[in-house]
Design a protein around this motif. Sequence first.
Motif, PDB file in Angstrom:
ATOM      1  N   VAL A 106      13.961  82.216 -90.472  1.00 16.50           N
ATOM      2  CA  VAL A 106      14.262  83.315 -89.310  1.00 16.50           C
ATOM      3  C   VAL A 106      12.899  82.526 -88.078  1.00 16.50           C
ATOM      4  N   ILE A 107      11.796  83.709 -88.980  1.00 14.82           N
ATOM      5  CA  ILE A 107      10.526  83.677 -87.604  1.00 14.82           C
ATOM      6  C   ILE A 107      10.171  82.027 -88.033  1.00 14.82           C
ATOM      7  N   THR A 108      10.679  81.432 -88.566  1.00 18.71           N
ATOM      8  CA  THR A 108      10.242  79.766 -88.090  1.00 18.71           C
ATOM      9  C   THR A 108      10.918  79.356 -86.874  1.00 18.71           C
ATOM     10  N   LEU A 109      12.158  79.434 -86.973  1.00 17.49           N
ATOM     11  CA  LEU A 109      13.544  78.666 -85.961  1.00 17.49           C
ATOM     12  C   LEU A 109      13.198  79.652 -84.825  1.00 17.49           C
ATOM     13  N   GLY A 110      12.531  80.566 -85.066  1.00 12.57           N
ATOM     14  CA  GLY A 110      11.893  82.027 -83.358  1.00 12.57           C
ATOM     15  C   GLY A 110      11.173  80.559 -82.505  1.00 12.57           C
ATOM     16  N   VAL A 111       9.930  80.870 -83.080  1.00  9.01           N
ATOM     17  CA  VAL A 111       8.667  80.157 -82.826  1.00  9.01           C
ATOM     18  C   VAL A 111       8.821  78.400 -82.720  1.00  9.01           C
ATOM     19  N   ILE A 191      16.749  91.832 -88.078  1.00 13.89           N
ATOM     20  CA  ILE A 191      16.284  90.378 -88.591  1.00 13.89           C
ATOM     21  C   ILE A 191      16.325  89.928 -87.406  1.00 13.89           C
ATOM     22  N   ALA A 192      17.546  89.840 -86.399  1.00 13.57           N
ATOM     23  CA  ALA A 192      17.662  88.880 -85.152  1.00 13.57           C
ATOM     24  C   ALA A 192      16.468  89.161 -84.189  1.00 13.57           C
ATOM     25  N   LEU A 193      15.968  90.864 -83.864  1.00  9.92           N
ATOM     26  CA  LEU A 193      14.957  91.023 -82.669  1.00  9.92           C
ATOM     27  C   LEU A 193      13.249  90.506 -83.953  1.00  9.92           C
ATOM     28  N   LEU A 194      13.226  90.651 -85.088  1.00  9.94           N
ATOM     29  CA  LEU A 194      12.005  90.309 -85.639  1.00  9.94           C
ATOM     30  C   LEU A 194      12.131  88.730 -85.236  1.00  9.94           C
ATOM     31  N   GLY A 195      12.998  87.878 -85.627  1.00 10.88           N
ATOM     32  CA  GLY A 195      13.059  86.336 -85.027  1.00 10.88           C
ATOM     33  C   GLY A 195      13.274  86.715 -83.484  1.00 10.88           C
ATOM     34  N   LEU A 196      13.503  87.567 -82.672  1.00  8.52           N
ATOM     35  CA  LEU A 196      13.349  87.322 -81.354  1.00  8.52           C
ATOM     36  C   LEU A 196      11.696  87.706 -80.800  1.00  8.52           C
ATOM     37  N   LEU A 197      11.114  88.451 -81.733  1.00  7.40           N
ATOM     38  CA  LEU A 197       9.605  88.838 -81.758  1.00  7.40           C
ATOM     39  C   LEU A 197       9.193  87.143 -81.529  1.00  7.40           C
ATOM     40  N   SER A 198       9.047  86.494 -83.154  1.00  7.69           N
ATOM     41  CA  SER A 198       8.436  85.116 -83.262  1.00  7.69           C
ATOM     42  C   SER A 198       8.792  84.678 -82.035  1.00  7.69           C
ATOM     43  N   LEU A 199       9.931  83.853 -81.815  1.00  9.86           N
ATOM     44  CA  LEU A 199      10.390  83.799 -80.386  1.00  9.86           C
ATOM     45  C   LEU A 199       9.251  83.822 -79.029  1.00  9.86           C
ATOM     46  N   VAL A 200       8.922  85.313 -79.187  1.00 11.54           N
ATOM     47  CA  VAL A 200       7.910  85.664 -77.738  1.00 11.54           C
ATOM     48  C   VAL A 200       6.988  85.464 -78.323  1.00 11.54           C
TER      49      VAL A 200
END
Length: 292
Positions: A106-111, A191-200
């Motif tokens: 999820v982190i990878t996809l967010g970034v 998990i969705a918010l953690l991925g969103l943090l990665s996107l930011v």
Amino acid sequence: MSTPQPPMPQAAAPDWQAAPAPSYAAYTSPIPVVRTHLGHAIASEWTKIRSVRSTMWTLGVFVLLVVGIGLLAAAVVSSSATEGDLSGENPLSFGFFGLLLGTMCVITLGVLTTASEYGTGMIRTTMTACPSRGRVLTAKAVVFFLVAFVVTFVSVLLVALADVALLDGTGVKDPSGSEWLKGTLGISLYIALLGLLSLVVGSIIRHSAGAITIMIGLVLAPLVIALFMFSSSLEDLRTALFEYSIPNQLSVFYSNSLTETGPSGWDPLWIIAGVTAAAFAGAYALLNQRDV
């Protein structure tokens, strides 16, 4: 003596050189002109995220890890445990192991949702099509959050139902309504918010490898650093790192916190929401100040 020739008549100017006629002002384009809004940006980002191969790979591996490891852990325990061995244990907690590994996907996809466009130069086309930079970032955040939440919720719900069935008869307790809510909806939002943090973070760093490294460090470093703090003078810092590490916050949703103090209940969700909101505000400010 020759007779003088009369002057030649002037040729009429071509149409393309003529002065604009009234008919030009009355021209109407057959292409409808509409005022763009956030919905158009969301539709564009949805097309992007579902059409790139990285989405299918990262989410596919995520589902494989969460479901595969979650079911495997419960199957191994149920085959070796006898009645009473797991007395009082929450059966939903066996989904923790696969979910912890799945966060990397999820982190990878967010970034990649943001940083990859800066790497390829596609961000220039995106900003040309939608000059409102804040709208672009918001659209990316909405689309990614919904995708990450839905995939996570479906995966953890499947694992939870299967684990409860597999561990039936080993002495595990029946999860209460609040435990079901935290172990499915709560963990999916986290998990969705953690991925969103990665996107930011990807939007701030603008470099895929760098942003992924930072996020993986954020997930693992506090817990690893705390393990090597043996000095008594660092006990308070060591405890804080344990309590607020992301692995421990994930375990809180299954009522299996690594520490007796620190976040409990729904506290991890509010913590990640606050951190993500602050990072989003910073990314929005930088986006309007930087050149693409």
